[in-house]
Design a protein around this motif. Structure first.
Motif, short mmCIF file in Angstrom:
data_model
loop_
_atom_site.label_atom_id
_atom_site.label_comp_id
_atom_site.label_asym_id
_atom_site.label_seq_id
_atom_site.Cartn_x
_atom_site.Cartn_y
_atom_site.Cartn_z
N THR A 1 -7.25 -113.45 -23.86
CA THR A 1 -6.35 -114.84 -22.88
C THR A 1 -5.06 -114.17 -22.88
O THR A 1 -3.97 -114.22 -24.27
N PRO A 2 -4.51 -113.64 -21.32
CA PRO A 2 -2.89 -113.19 -21.97
C PRO A 2 -2.41 -114.99 -21.92
O PRO A 2 -2.52 -116.05 -21.55
N VAL A 3 -1.05 -114.94 -22.39
CA VAL A 3 0.39 -115.93 -22.57
C VAL A 3 0.06 -115.85 -21.47
O VAL A 3 0.75 -115.48 -20.35
N ALA A 4 1.13 -117.28 -20.49
CA ALA A 4 1.39 -117.35 -19.12
C ALA A 4 2.60 -116.47 -18.48
O ALA A 4 2.59 -116.09 -17.62
N GLU A 5 2.86 -115.89 -19.48
CA GLU A 5 4.77 -115.46 -19.46
C GLU A 5 4.15 -113.56 -19.35
O GLU A 5 4.99 -112.69 -19.49
N ASP B 1 1.88 -109.64 -28.55
CA ASP B 1 2.02 -110.46 -28.47
C ASP B 1 2.10 -111.70 -27.19
O ASP B 1 2.70 -112.38 -27.12
N VAL B 2 1.79 -111.18 -26.12
CA VAL B 2 1.11 -111.81 -25.48
C VAL B 2 -0.11 -111.74 -24.92
O VAL B 2 -0.24 -112.50 -23.70
N CYS B 3 -0.85 -111.59 -25.82
CA CYS B 3 -2.23 -111.96 -25.43
C CYS B 3 -2.83 -111.81 -26.81
O CYS B 3 -3.14 -111.64 -27.94
N GLU B 4 -3.82 -113.50 -26.24
CA GLU B 4 -4.39 -113.30 -27.42
C GLU B 4 -6.03 -112.98 -26.96
O GLU B 4 -6.35 -112.70 -26.25
N LEU B 5 -6.74 -111.79 -28.84
CA LEU B 5 -7.53 -111.34 -28.44
C LEU B 5 -8.72 -112.18 -29.68
O LEU B 5 -8.33 -111.74 -30.25
N LYS B 6 -9.95 -112.38 -29.13
CA LYS B 6 -10.59 -112.73 -29.84
C LYS B 6 -12.37 -110.77 -29.27
O LYS B 6 -12.95 -111.28 -28.45
N ILE B 7 -12.29 -110.49 -30.86
CA ILE B 7 -13.14 -109.39 -30.48
C ILE B 7 -14.45 -110.25 -31.90
O ILE B 7 -14.49 -110.13 -32.71
N GLU B 8 -15.97 -109.89 -30.83
CA GLU B 8 -17.41 -110.15 -32.62
C GLU B 8 -18.16 -109.36 -31.79
O GLU B 8 -18.45 -109.28 -30.64
#
Length: 693
Positions: free
Chosen positions: A156-160, A227-234
């Protein structure tokens, strides 16, 4: 238990061959972690299996080597030439132990003590009670290959994100390099078109990735985008399960897209889960992502099951030889069947014969391919030979190879081993100069021996090339005259002069060494090559090096040939050498005026009248045919009564009574039970050239 012990021996010999090639490669690339891990795994497997099947001496000895490479693997010790030399000696000792267990021969225990002492001295552990496998080795010792794990990744990238110079698609492409990967765009955050900022990113991605590189490799992809991308790994599949995967509803509940109560309500409605989930408010992209995940994991598990079920089986070589012999007999019987069908002129019978011919051809190809092996396994053995021999002679030599994946019949590879070893030893001893001599002549101190293989029709061409001193043409000629092999005033081509080194006992060496110089070997090499229906040539330039080329048939059992008729007898010519066939009417023969040369499409080609050559009686037909064959870059014609056509030939040996017959390499049984001779074209041409000279 005996079956398991024998299986262990066979596997151990294969592992030792792999160990030797890995060590020689490791010497050139001492920092390669994969090679270090490969050596460690081979040692661990030999040790573990040896202890299991009663080879306690091998297990205990291998344990010492494994301990040292565990230190190397953990960065506590560097790979050195001395370590590689000791490990190669350990490899030879393990091989000797295996042979001793099978044949009852004693093993040099002092050599084991010397190797272990050397390894301990290198590792800095000279005491007898030095610990064996460290905790790290014990933790990794059970692993033979990395396990492929499937991950669910939500990016999930941040908008900017674009303002930082990061492209999310580049990150996804890096994930694809880690293994099979599928990504589904999540468009739930995309606003109405009049509210979109073109410099913002509104898309997220649901990614399903299967990789054996581990979760840290995935995090490394995003190391500069944290800092510019939310990462979730399962982890959704650890590689141990098989069969299908979770149902669609279970995936949606697990991801938090659907409540368990809503799932129960959907299931009660008996509609498709995906359609009903959308009706319940689940975003269509979420359903698509769940479907992709389900199919991806299912496909990976099915692939894993296929690989496990496609495991190879061991078959003794004598059983393969028996199979090829039986297939050869079947080819002969099929030829009789086809000929009988043609004679009866029964369409139904002929159709059956054609079907049997097709199936026999496929069976023949499969049976021969089973015995085909890549010649690279033989090449890897020679690297050790070059390394040890160059060190013994005080020379610096590098061996390079090409065409290691070229396949040859297993029997041919085994019979080629000794001739190739002798040729390599000659290149190293006679060809490559000492480093000081090379430097004085403007050459690099390190010499090169290049071993290559390539396909050429139904044959394989092997070449051994060195950049050494080359052959001394005048010295060879003088030695041949001295031994009475050629007259002093004979005019010979360069090829003929170089061919003198194949005479028994021929040597120009001024002194005998432990490697060569006794004049024994090159004549044996040539006989071995010719026994395989092959040929050998030498090309050399003084001061530049020598090239030895060997041409060998792919398989010694069955060949494609051209059947011809001469004087009422049928003969077979290897089809791989045949270039074309042309008519030879009586008028053209008279225009030759006794000279055995014929004009074929504006080119003068010498020919050999086989009828006269073999002393066959009978009247020559008014229109004969010339079969033009090409050998060693030269075209020669063979005059025959007429050409019958192609033929699948099962080669039969003529027996010891005919071993000295020149011009015939074997025989075959035809469909009508008659015997046809297989002509040895290189021998026929060579004998004609010798008589002319």
């Amino acid at each position: 238990m005996d079956v398991h012990v024998q299986a262990y021996r066979e596997e151990a010999y294969e592992y030792l061959a792999e160990l030797e090639s890995s060590l020689l490669e490791l010497e050139d690339h001492p920092e390669d972690a994969d090679l270090i891990g490969r050596v460690f795994r081979v040692m661990h497997t030999i040790k573990g299996s040896g202890a299991m099947f009663g080879f306690d001496d091998i297990a205990g000895f291998t344990h010492e080597v494994e301990t040292v490479f565990d230190q190397v693997r953990n960065g506590q010790m560097a790979v050195s030439s001395q370590l590689v030399t000791l490990t190669l000696a350990a490899r030879d000792q393990i091989k000797a132990m295996l042979a001793a267990s099978e044949h009852g021969t004693p093993v040099d225990a002092a050599e084991s003590v010397r190797i272990v002492a050397g390894l301990r001295e290198l590792s800095g552990k000279g005491d007898r009670d030095a610990p064996g496998v460290t905790a790290a080795a014990a933790a990794h010792g059970g692993e033979t290959e990395p396990v492929a794990v499937t991950y669910r990744i939500l990016v999930t990238p941040v908008a900017e994100i674009f303002a930082s110079g990061t492209n999310p698609l580049a990150l996804l492409n890096e994930l694809r390099e880690l293994g099979p990967c599928q990504a589904v765009a999540q468009l739930g955050r995309v606003p109405a078109i009049d509210e979109i900022d073109p410099e913002h990113c509104y898309v997220a991605w649901h990614v399903v990735l299967t990789t054996d590189r581990g979760i840290e490799a995935i995090r490394d992809v995003f190391v500069f985008a944290e800092d510019v991308c939310e990462l979730k790994i399962e982890v959704i599949d650890d590689g141990s399960a098989s069969g299908g995967y979770k149902k669609l509803g279970e995936i949606l509940v697990e991801k938090g897209e659907l409540a368990p109560d809503a799932l129960a309500e959907i299931l009660a409605s008996q509609k498709r889960i995906g359609t009903l989930a959308i009706e319940k408010g689940v975003h269509p992209e979420a359903v698509t992502a769940a479907l992709v995940e389900q199919q991806h994991v299912k496909q990976q598990r099915e692939e894993r099951q296929k690989q496990e079920s496609a495991a190879s089986i061991r078959v003794p070589a004598d059983k393969l030889d028996l199979l090829v012999n039986l297939v050869g007999e079947m080819v002969t019987v099929q030829a009789r069947f086809t000929q009988t069908a043609v004679e009866r002129r029964d369409p139904k019978f002929k159709a059956i014969a054609e079907e049997v011919e097709r199936l026999t051809g496929e069976l023949r190809d499969i049976a021969l391919n089973i015995r085909m092996l890549p010649i690279g396994s033989t090449f890897s053995k020679f690297k050790r030979l070059v390394r040890d021999l160059s060190a013994e002679l005080g020379k610096e030599i590098e061996m390079t190879t090409a065409g290691a994946d070229t396949e040859l019949d297993k029997t041919v590879i085994e019979k080629l081993n000794d001739p190739l070893v002798h040729l390599l030893r000659n290149s190293i001893d006679h060809g490559i100069e000492l480093p000081e001599v090379r430097a004085a002549g403007g050459k690099p101190r390190q010499g090169t021996v290049h071993l290559a293989a390539q396909h050429a029709g139904d044959s394989v061409i092997l070449s051994i090339k060195d950049d050494g001193a080359g052959l001394d043409r005048e010295a060879i000629r003088a030695k041949a005259v001295e031994r009475g092999l050629i007259p002093a005033n004979a005019e010979l081509s360069e090829k003929e002069i170089f061919g003198q080194i194949f005479a028994p006992g021929f040597s120009t060496a001024k002194q005998v060494t432990s490697v060569s110089g006794r004049g024994v070997g090159m004549d044996v090499v040539k006989r071995s090559i010719e026994a395989l229906r092959g040929s050998i040539e030498i090309d050399s330039r003084r001061g530049e090096g020598t090239l030895i080329s060997i041409r060998i048939p792919l398989t010694p059992a069955i060949i494609e040939s051209l059947m011809v008729m001469i004087g009422g007898n049928r003969y077979l010519l290897p089809l791989s050498l045949v270039d074309q066939c042309v008519l030879f009417p009586k008028e053209d023969r008279e225009r030759c005026h006794g000279r055995d040369m014929v004009n074929v499409r504006g080119r003068m080609i010498p020919f050999i009248p086989i009828r006269e050559r073999f002393g066959l009686a009978g009247k020559r037909p008014d229109i004969e045919q010339i079969v033009i064959v090409e050998m060693d870059g030269m075209q020669v014609g063979l005059v025959v009564d007429y050409v019958i056509g192609e033929h699948q030939t099962v080669i039969k040996s003529l027996g010891p009574a005919y071993k000295d017959v020149r011009g015939v390499s074997g025989a075959t049984i035809l469909g009508d039970g008659a015997v046809a001779l297989i002509l040895d074209l290189p021998q026929i041409v060579q004998s004609v050239e010798n008589e002319a000279a």
